[in-house]
Design a protein around this motif. Sequence first.
Motif, PDB file in Angstrom:
ATOM      1  N   VAL A   1       0.875  -1.239   0.078  1.00  9.36           N
ATOM      2  CA  VAL A   1      -0.130  -0.011   0.008  1.00  9.36           C
ATOM      3  C   VAL A   1       0.754   1.340   0.038  1.00  9.36           C
ATOM      4  O   VAL A   1       0.585   2.454  -0.723  1.00  9.36           O
ATOM      5  CB  VAL A   1      -0.894   0.008   1.258  1.00  9.36           C
ATOM      6  N   VAL A   2       1.881   1.327   0.796  1.00  6.43           N
ATOM      7  CA  VAL A   2       2.938   2.466   0.803  1.00  6.43           C
ATOM      8  C   VAL A   2       3.421   2.549  -0.668  1.00  6.43           C
ATOM      9  O   VAL A   2       3.569   3.695  -1.106  1.00  6.43           O
ATOM     10  CB  VAL A   2       3.931   2.277   1.844  1.00  6.43           C
TER      11      VAL A   2
ATOM     12  N   ILE B   1       5.402  10.043   2.088  1.00  7.20           N
ATOM     13  CA  ILE B   1       4.773   8.469   1.958  1.00  7.20           C
ATOM     14  C   ILE B   1       5.988   7.480   2.539  1.00  7.20           C
ATOM     15  O   ILE B   1       5.702   6.861   3.333  1.00  7.20           O
ATOM     16  CB  ILE B   1       4.089   8.076   0.742  1.00  7.20           C
ATOM     17  N   ALA B   2       6.831   7.497   1.982  1.00 10.40           N
ATOM     18  CA  ALA B   2       8.275   6.658   1.934  1.00 10.40           C
ATOM     19  C   ALA B   2       8.578   6.882   3.386  1.00 10.40           C
ATOM     20  O   ALA B   2       9.092   5.927   4.179  1.00 10.40           O
ATOM     21  CB  ALA B   2       9.229   6.858   1.119  1.00 10.40           C
ATOM     22  N   GLY B   3       8.570   8.168   3.978  1.00  7.92           N
ATOM     23  CA  GLY B   3       9.323   8.432   5.224  1.00  7.92           C
ATOM     24  C   GLY B   3       8.331   7.809   6.293  1.00  7.92           C
ATOM     25  O   GLY B   3       8.850   7.593   7.389  1.00  7.92           O
ATOM     26  N   LEU B   4       7.006   7.985   5.968  1.00  3.77           N
ATOM     27  CA  LEU B   4       6.220   7.176   7.085  1.00  3.77           C
ATOM     28  C   LEU B   4       6.651   5.991   7.154  1.00  3.77           C
ATOM     29  O   LEU B   4       6.456   5.366   8.491  1.00  3.77           O
ATOM     30  CB  LEU B   4       4.657   7.536   6.811  1.00  3.77           C
TER      31      LEU B   4
ATOM     32  N   SER C   1      14.730  -1.839   3.266  1.00  3.49           N
ATOM     33  CA  SER C   1      14.890  -1.446   1.956  1.00  3.49           C
ATOM     34  C   SER C   1      14.086  -0.550   1.344  1.00  3.49           C
ATOM     35  O   SER C   1      14.159  -0.015   0.073  1.00  3.49           O
ATOM     36  CB  SER C   1      14.897  -2.777   0.984  1.00  3.49           C
ATOM     37  N   LEU C   2      12.933  -0.118   1.768  1.00  2.00           N
ATOM     38  CA  LEU C   2      11.664   0.577   1.205  1.00  2.00           C
ATOM     39  C   LEU C   2      12.250   1.945   0.929  1.00  2.00           C
ATOM     40  O   LEU C   2      11.938   2.511  -0.081  1.00  2.00           O
ATOM     41  CB  LEU C   2      10.481   0.608   1.896  1.00  2.00           C
ATOM     42  N   GLY C   3      12.708   2.774   2.170  1.00  2.00           N
ATOM     43  CA  GLY C   3      13.199   3.961   2.224  1.00  2.00           C
ATOM     44  C   GLY C   3      14.272   4.317   0.887  1.00  2.00           C
ATOM     45  O   GLY C   3      14.140   5.411  -0.059  1.00  2.00           O
ATOM     46  N   PRO C   4      15.492   3.569   0.775  1.00  2.00           N
ATOM     47  CA  PRO C   4      16.187   3.738  -0.097  1.00  2.00           C
ATOM     48  C   PRO C   4      15.644   3.595  -1.554  1.00  2.00           C
ATOM     49  O   PRO C   4      15.940   4.176  -2.425  1.00  2.00           O
ATOM     50  CB  PRO C   4      17.625   2.609   0.317  1.00  2.00           C
ATOM     51  N   LEU C   5      14.955   2.641  -1.840  1.00  2.00           N
ATOM     52  CA  LEU C   5      14.125   2.345  -3.047  1.00  2.00           C
ATOM     53  C   LEU C   5      13.160   3.208  -3.544  1.00  2.00           C
ATOM     54  O   LEU C   5      13.439   3.750  -4.604  1.00  2.00           O
ATOM     55  CB  LEU C   5      13.452   0.949  -3.107  1.00  2.00           C
ATOM     56  N   ALA C   6      12.428   3.910  -2.600  1.00  2.00           N
ATOM     57  CA  ALA C   6      11.469   5.082  -3.024  1.00  2.00           C
ATOM     58  C   ALA C   6      12.461   6.338  -3.251  1.00  2.00           C
ATOM     59  O   ALA C   6      12.197   6.948  -4.196  1.00  2.00           O
ATOM     60  CB  ALA C   6      10.861   5.172  -1.579  1.00  2.00           C
ATOM     61  N   THR C   7      13.715   6.452  -2.537  1.00  2.00           N
ATOM     62  CA  THR C   7      14.420   7.604  -2.837  1.00  2.00           C
ATOM     63  C   THR C   7      15.026   7.479  -4.145  1.00  2.00           C
ATOM     64  O   THR C   7      15.158   8.686  -4.779  1.00  2.00           O
ATOM     65  CB  THR C   7      15.711   7.882  -1.777  1.00  2.00           C
TER      66      THR C   7
END
Length: 415
Positions: A119-120, A340-343, A352-358
Motif C-alpha cells: 500500500v505504501v 509517504i516513504a518517510g512514514l 529497503s523501502l526508504g532507499p528504493l523510494a528515494t
Amino acid sequence: MHDSAVFLIEFGCLVLGLGLLGRIAGRFRFSPIPLYLLAGLAFGKGGLLPLGASEDFVAVGAEIGVILLLLMLGLEYTAADLVTNLRTHGPAGLADAVLNALPGAALALLLGWGPVAAVVLAGVTWVSSSGVIAKVLGDLGRLGNRETPAILSILVLEDLSMAIYLPIVTALLAGVGPAAGGATLALALTAVSLVLVLAVRCGRHVSRFVSSDDPEKLLLVVLGVTLVVSGVAQQLQVSAAVGAFLVGIALSGEVAEGATSLLAPLRDLFAAVFFVFFGLHTDPADIPPVLLPALALAAVTTATKIATGYWAARRAGVGRKGRWRAGGTLVARGEFSIVIAGLAVTAGIEPSLGPLATAYVLILVLLGPLTARWTEPLATRLTGRPGRGRGSGRTPPAPSGEHETIEDRDAVGRA
C-alpha cells in the motif's frame, strides 16, 4: 556571531551557485531542475561538501517553495474552472490511480514485503510531483497551453486523494483499530470539503479582503493568507500544497494579476531551494543497492503516466501533440512520494523501502523535466503523424514560439 556569519556564507554560496546553474540551463534551453537536484546531492549527507549552519533554513524555504509554486498555479484559474475541470477529469483521475499505483504494489509483493508495504509503495508510484511539474510548466512556457487544465486537474485530484490516502496509511502503519482510523479519515474529508467550499463560494470576498493599490501591502497580505491557509490545511491532515492552490483559485481579476507579478521572483527563489533540499536528504551511498528495481519501476510508471496524460488530454479534446505533452509532463514524482516513504521508514516496516523510494523518486524527478520537453517531439517523429485535433479548455494557446503548435492555432481558429 560566528554561526550567523557561517550561515550567510553558506546560504549565499548556495544561492549564487543556483543562479549560475540556472544560467547554464537557460543557455542550453532546458529546465534547471535536474541541476538543482544534483547540487543538493553534492551539498547533502554523503556529498562533496555537506551544509551545516543553513540546513534548517533550507528546510523551511523548501516548504515555502512548494506552497508558492502551487499558489501561482492556482492564480491562473478561477473557482468555476476548478469545479468544471474536476468533474470533467474525474475518470482520468481514477485511471491515474489504477495505472500508477498497481506497479508499486506489485513490486512490493514480488519482493516479499507484505501488504502494508505494498500500500505504501503504491502511493509512492501513484502521485506526481506538483512542485516539479509547476516549475516545468513555467520554465517551458506552457501555463497557457490547452493541455494544461487536464494536467492540473489530475494533480489536484491526486493531492485531494492524499487527504484520504494518508490517514489510511498512517492507521495501517500504526496498527490502530477501525474506529480510530475512521475518525481520522472523517476529519480529513471534512477539512477537504470545507476548503473547497470556501474557495468556490467565498472567492470574491477573499479577493476584496486582500486587494490593495500598494504593491507592498498586496504582497504581504497575499503571502500571509497563503501561509496561514496552508498551515491550517496541513494541521487538518490536508496537503499544504492543496491549501495554497485553493487560495490561488479564490483570488481573481486584478488581484490575481498583481499577485502573480509580485510573487514570481519569490517563487523562483524558494522553488530552487525546494529542489536543492530534496537532494540534500539523499545519501548517494544508499542508491546503488536498489538501483535496478528502482530503474525497472521508473520505466514502467513512466509509461503509465504518459498513457494517463495522453488519455486525459484526449478526453478534453486536445490535439495529438498536446496529448503527448500532457503525458510527458506528468512523469515526475517528488514531495508526496518522499513523505509517504518517510512514514514507512519511521514505522520500520521494511528497511529497503526508504532507499528504493528515494532512488525511484530521484530518477523520475531528474527524468521528468526531460520527458516534459521531449516526449511530444519524439512521439511525433516516431509516429510520423503531426496530428490535428480540436483543442478545448478556457485557456488561450501559448505565446508564439516553440510551444505554440499548428494544431493549437487551428483549434483556436475553429473554436
